[in-house]
Design a protein around this motif. Sequence first.
Motif, PDB file in Angstrom:
ATOM      1  N   LEU A  10     -33.030  40.706  -0.417  1.00 48.64           N
ATOM      2  CA  LEU A  10     -32.304  39.598   0.645  1.00 48.64           C
ATOM      3  C   LEU A  10     -31.038  40.471   1.121  1.00 48.64           C
ATOM      4  O   LEU A  10     -30.824  40.639   2.332  1.00 48.64           O
ATOM      5  N   THR A  11     -30.130  40.751   0.350  1.00 47.47           N
ATOM      6  CA  THR A  11     -29.056  41.681   0.777  1.00 47.47           C
ATOM      7  C   THR A  11     -29.298  42.601   1.684  1.00 47.47           C
ATOM      8  O   THR A  11     -28.818  42.793   2.917  1.00 47.47           O
ATOM      9  N   ALA A  12     -30.327  43.418   1.471  1.00 47.61           N
ATOM     10  CA  ALA A  12     -30.549  44.923   2.009  1.00 47.61           C
ATOM     11  C   ALA A  12     -31.495  44.199   3.438  1.00 47.61           C
ATOM     12  O   ALA A  12     -30.876  44.898   4.576  1.00 47.61           O
ATOM     13  N   ALA A  13     -32.177  43.290   3.549  1.00 49.75           N
ATOM     14  CA  ALA A  13     -32.707  42.826   4.763  1.00 49.75           C
ATOM     15  C   ALA A  13     -31.759  42.153   5.909  1.00 49.75           C
ATOM     16  O   ALA A  13     -31.728  42.577   6.792  1.00 49.75           O
ATOM     17  N   VAL A  14     -30.893  41.245   5.016  1.00 55.06           N
ATOM     18  CA  VAL A  14     -30.156  40.609   5.888  1.00 55.06           C
ATOM     19  C   VAL A  14     -28.689  41.647   6.763  1.00 55.06           C
ATOM     20  O   VAL A  14     -28.684  41.953   7.941  1.00 55.06           O
ATOM     21  N   THR A  15     -28.505  42.632   5.890  1.00 51.40           N
ATOM     22  CA  THR A  15     -27.520  43.687   6.415  1.00 51.40           C
ATOM     23  C   THR A  15     -28.048  44.600   7.218  1.00 51.40           C
ATOM     24  O   THR A  15     -27.611  44.890   8.281  1.00 51.40           O
ATOM     25  N   PHE A  16     -29.543  45.034   6.937  1.00 44.06           N
ATOM     26  CA  PHE A  16     -30.043  45.915   7.956  1.00 44.06           C
ATOM     27  C   PHE A  16     -30.369  45.177   9.366  1.00 44.06           C
ATOM     28  O   PHE A  16     -29.710  45.786  10.561  1.00 44.06           O
ATOM     29  N   ALA A  17     -30.636  43.884   9.464  1.00 42.06           N
ATOM     30  CA  ALA A  17     -30.798  43.275  10.675  1.00 42.06           C
ATOM     31  C   ALA A  17     -29.400  42.986  11.414  1.00 42.06           C
ATOM     32  O   ALA A  17     -29.342  43.312  12.433  1.00 42.06           O
ATOM     33  N   LEU A  18     -28.501  42.832  10.707  1.00 34.68           N
ATOM     34  CA  LEU A  18     -27.114  42.444  11.060  1.00 34.68           C
ATOM     35  C   LEU A  18     -26.337  43.783  11.506  1.00 34.68           C
ATOM     36  O   LEU A  18     -25.751  44.275  12.477  1.00 34.68           O
ATOM     37  N   THR A  19     -26.801  45.049  10.749  1.00 38.04           N
ATOM     38  CA  THR A  19     -26.391  46.147  11.175  1.00 38.04           C
ATOM     39  C   THR A  19     -26.769  46.940  12.559  1.00 38.04           C
ATOM     40  O   THR A  19     -26.247  47.304  13.477  1.00 38.04           O
ATOM     41  N   LEU A  55     -21.084  40.432   6.318  1.00 40.73           N
ATOM     42  CA  LEU A  55     -21.703  39.250   6.404  1.00 40.73           C
ATOM     43  C   LEU A  55     -23.193  39.096   5.784  1.00 40.73           C
ATOM     44  O   LEU A  55     -23.715  38.304   5.108  1.00 40.73           O
ATOM     45  N   GLY A  56     -23.740  40.485   5.263  1.00 36.85           N
ATOM     46  CA  GLY A  56     -24.837  40.626   4.607  1.00 36.85           C
ATOM     47  C   GLY A  56     -24.500  39.938   3.181  1.00 36.85           C
ATOM     48  O   GLY A  56     -25.117  39.434   2.403  1.00 36.85           O
ATOM     49  N   MET A  57     -23.330  40.438   2.708  1.00 36.85           N
ATOM     50  CA  MET A  57     -22.917  40.002   1.366  1.00 36.85           C
ATOM     51  C   MET A  57     -22.573  38.534   1.365  1.00 36.85           C
ATOM     52  O   MET A  57     -23.128  37.724   0.211  1.00 36.85           O
ATOM     53  N   VAL A  58     -22.124  37.891   2.186  1.00 30.32           N
ATOM     54  CA  VAL A  58     -21.973  36.604   2.248  1.00 30.32           C
ATOM     55  C   VAL A  58     -23.305  35.726   2.280  1.00 30.32           C
ATOM     56  O   VAL A  58     -23.232  34.726   1.631  1.00 30.32           O
ATOM     57  N   ALA A  59     -23.946  36.254   3.097  1.00 29.93           N
ATOM     58  CA  ALA A  59     -25.269  35.385   2.924  1.00 29.93           C
ATOM     59  C   ALA A  59     -25.890  35.614   1.433  1.00 29.93           C
ATOM     60  O   ALA A  59     -26.391  34.597   1.088  1.00 29.93           O
ATOM     61  N   ALA A  60     -25.812  36.546   0.936  1.00 32.22           N
ATOM     62  CA  ALA A  60     -26.400  36.944  -0.515  1.00 32.22           C
ATOM     63  C   ALA A  60     -25.830  35.847  -1.452  1.00 32.22           C
ATOM     64  O   ALA A  60     -26.425  35.229  -2.240  1.00 32.22           O
ATOM     65  N   LEU A  61     -24.366  35.795  -1.306  1.00 32.98           N
ATOM     66  CA  LEU A  61     -23.697  35.145  -2.188  1.00 32.98           C
ATOM     67  C   LEU A  61     -23.807  33.653  -2.053  1.00 32.98           C
ATOM     68  O   LEU A  61     -23.640  32.820  -2.808  1.00 32.98           O
ATOM     69  N   THR A  62     -23.984  33.369  -0.850  1.00 35.08           N
ATOM     70  CA  THR A  62     -24.590  31.706  -0.402  1.00 35.08           C
ATOM     71  C   THR A  62     -25.409  31.435  -0.941  1.00 35.08           C
ATOM     72  O   THR A  62     -25.637  30.315  -1.604  1.00 35.08           O
ATOM     73  N   VAL A  63     -26.574  32.189  -1.039  1.00 33.22           N
ATOM     74  CA  VAL A  63     -27.679  31.748  -1.411  1.00 33.22           C
ATOM     75  C   VAL A  63     -27.582  31.854  -3.073  1.00 33.22           C
ATOM     76  O   VAL A  63     -28.347  30.822  -3.723  1.00 33.22           O
ATOM     77  N   SER A  64     -27.033  32.659  -3.599  1.00 33.98           N
ATOM     78  CA  SER A  64     -26.815  32.695  -4.890  1.00 33.98           C
ATOM     79  C   SER A  64     -26.203  31.445  -5.563  1.00 33.98           C
ATOM     80  O   SER A  64     -26.443  30.912  -6.705  1.00 33.98           O
TER      81      SER A  64
END
Length: 384
Positions: A10-19, A55-64
């Motif tokens: 999840l973190t990798a996918a979101v970070t890639f899109a945001l990057t 932001l990718g990290m924030v998304a992953a921690l929010t899901v957790s």
Amino acid sequence: MKQYLFIIILTAAVTFALTWAVWQLSLRFRLYPGIRERDVHTTPTPRLGGVAIFLGMVAALTVSAANPFFGSVWVRPQTMWAVLGAAALICVVGVIDDLFDLDWMIKLGAQFVAAGLITVVGGLQILSLPIGELVVGSSWVSIGLTTLAIVVVMNAVNFIDGLDGLVAGVCLIANGVFFAYSYILSRDTGQSSYFNLASLLAAVLVGACLGFLPLNWSPAKLFMGDSGALVLGLLMATSAVAITGQMNPAMLNPEQFGRSQMLGAFIPILLPVAVVILPLLDFGLAVLRRMRAGKSPFAPDRQHLHHRMLDLGHRDRDAVVIFYAWTAVISLAVLLMYIGTSSEWPGDYLFGALFAVVGIAACLVVTLNPHRRAARAASNGEHQ
């Protein structure tokens, strides 16, 4: 383990899109500085990749937070909010610095504030060291020691950010090894759940680096800048403190697990250091070098380890891969020694030691090889 793999993906996918989005926006609005004297790249390149990483990290921690498997991590929400708040502060300051070049005193002050948020508000402190019954002194000593450790690691990671893909790859390897260590340690100490803050942060860092690396690999389309490197260092230090500094020394009784007493005692301290040994080495050498020259410890120069690798004759990509190899060899060697000492035969840790000896020898040969080729070429030129 499946939940951690989900977090990484999840973190990798979101970070890639945001990057990709940050890269496009940076190009559209020309959000990139000019070429500096110490820079290796020759084309102006956006350096706001840290925004995507954060932001990718924030998304992953929010899901957790919504995942019941990570309920034990969020049992003290103030800790998580302190970590996120500290990371947000560092990201904002890093973005401003990447765009306008802040004074180093302002950046350092912000780093201490961020580290203070984690130690004071978040309650993550180095309370003890797993060596016998060694306990850190007063609460003020714990706060001061932890704050200083976090700031040092942040700057150490930031100092090696000088080649395409260097920091992202080194942090990917280091946090991958640290994740394995924290997961195994949870098992060895008899914890009822393998879901803890250290493992979660390591998994998130692995995913963020995986997602960012494709656009950061040579030739890089986007740099992470201070906003990325400092945030990575902040969370790496936080995860180490969360597992090592909070550990009850009695939980790692060497006799209980059949370990060599010296290794069983010191590896919980050695491995968090081992995974960032190259950044720490570069940081220490840079501080000594600049102070001897009468300069600020944070004054930029072109004498970092990666610059020296280029001066030896390595190409950019070769130097980066060699850094990856050094990081993998050192961190994996310590991890293998820890795993080896888990058995009833203390000699099992020798496999890790042998791996270290062979790996370091191989890395030395590869590191010094361009220098030897250059010397041979110069010698041949003299005889012609």
